[in-house]
Design an enzyme around this catalytic site. Sequence first.
Site, short mmCIF file in Angstrom:
data_model
loop_
_atom_site.label_atom_id
_atom_site.label_comp_id
_atom_site.label_asym_id
_atom_site.label_seq_id
_atom_site.Cartn_x
_atom_site.Cartn_y
_atom_site.Cartn_z
N LYS A 14 0.84 -1.21 0.00
CA LYS A 14 0.00 0.00 0.00
C LYS A 14 0.88 1.25 0.00
O LYS A 14 0.57 2.23 -0.69
CB LYS A 14 -0.95 -0.02 1.21
CG LYS A 14 -2.05 -1.06 1.06
CD LYS A 14 -2.85 -1.30 2.32
CE LYS A 14 -3.80 -2.47 2.11
NZ LYS A 14 -4.61 -2.81 3.30
N GLN A 58 -4.69 -1.51 9.51
CA GLN A 58 -4.53 -2.82 8.88
C GLN A 58 -4.98 -3.91 9.85
O GLN A 58 -4.45 -4.03 10.95
CB GLN A 58 -3.06 -3.03 8.49
CG GLN A 58 -2.78 -4.32 7.75
CD GLN A 58 -3.40 -4.35 6.36
OE1 GLN A 58 -3.31 -3.39 5.60
NE2 GLN A 58 -4.03 -5.46 6.01
N ASP A 81 -11.18 2.50 3.85
CA ASP A 81 -11.48 1.06 3.76
C ASP A 81 -12.98 0.81 3.67
O ASP A 81 -13.41 -0.29 3.36
CB ASP A 81 -10.94 0.33 5.01
CG ASP A 81 -9.61 -0.36 4.76
OD1 ASP A 81 -9.29 -0.62 3.59
OD2 ASP A 81 -8.91 -0.66 5.75
#
Length: 246
Positions: A14, A58, A81
């Site tokens: 990422k 994460q 997200d």
Amino acid sequence: MGDDPASRIYVNNKKKACEYCGIRSFEYAMPAETTQEELMALIEKLNNDDSVDGILCQLPIPKHLDEKAVINAIRPDKDVDAFHPANVGKIMIGDYDFLPCTPAGVMELIKESGIDITGKECVVIGRSNIVGKPMAMLLLHAHGTVTICHSRTKDLAETVRRADIVVAAVGVPELITGDMIKEGAVVIDVGMNRLADKKLVGDVEFSGASEKASAITPVPGGVGPMTIAMLMKNTVKAALVHSENK
Ligand code: NAD
């Protein structure tokens, strides 16, 4: 959070993608012993930082931490997200700001391949909040006839055999075998399973399924890169919205 080796790879990928796109990324690698208060304080700081347009934590996070509280704490307009309940609710009614990255990546793959979903039998295997459920919703919004299978589904093979479009998001190596795939079906493999010999395989038995499928995604190199691309898209979208509101 902590030292999950898979998370380390995802975060690095990422960061690389951000660099490629010209997005500044800041990593806060926190030790496994971090307390809930410390984590919440960091989220609050980032929520209030005008130079930050997108925040992601994460997952998974260490067991002693409250994942739900973390997801709820991220400001919905920075939730790139799309895990916050406000964003999940918007996906349900089809009026969304951000789409969850993996299902959005799958939709993009289908669209770019010129495949029309309208009226098709779509079978999603897996019902997680992150992949399976939003995936089913996006296929439904695209006018598919959607079935969701999960660990208690009685006859998985029979259900998958009906599908024109199969999306496997289970986390069981090669659960979906070639004999379950209808001739000409589109097969999307979200699964990423690391075997004992370190080989990465999907939820679909690629060799058998690819003989039947009209289109199929490989693992690695299929849905994974699309997930990251959609994360970049959400982040740019958040930045544009924030700059319009300044
Ligand atoms: P999860 O463990 O949260 O959910 C798995 C789902 O599969 C559950 O809903 C469960 O009911 C179902 N399931 C389990 N065993 C089953 C069985 N035998 N038959 C039918 N259904 C069964 O997992 P997740 O977070 O949704 O991830 C699924 C897979 O996708 C994992 O391999 C994960 O690594 C991968 N993943 C990939 C990406 C990507 O970017 N490519 C992103 C997220 C997740």
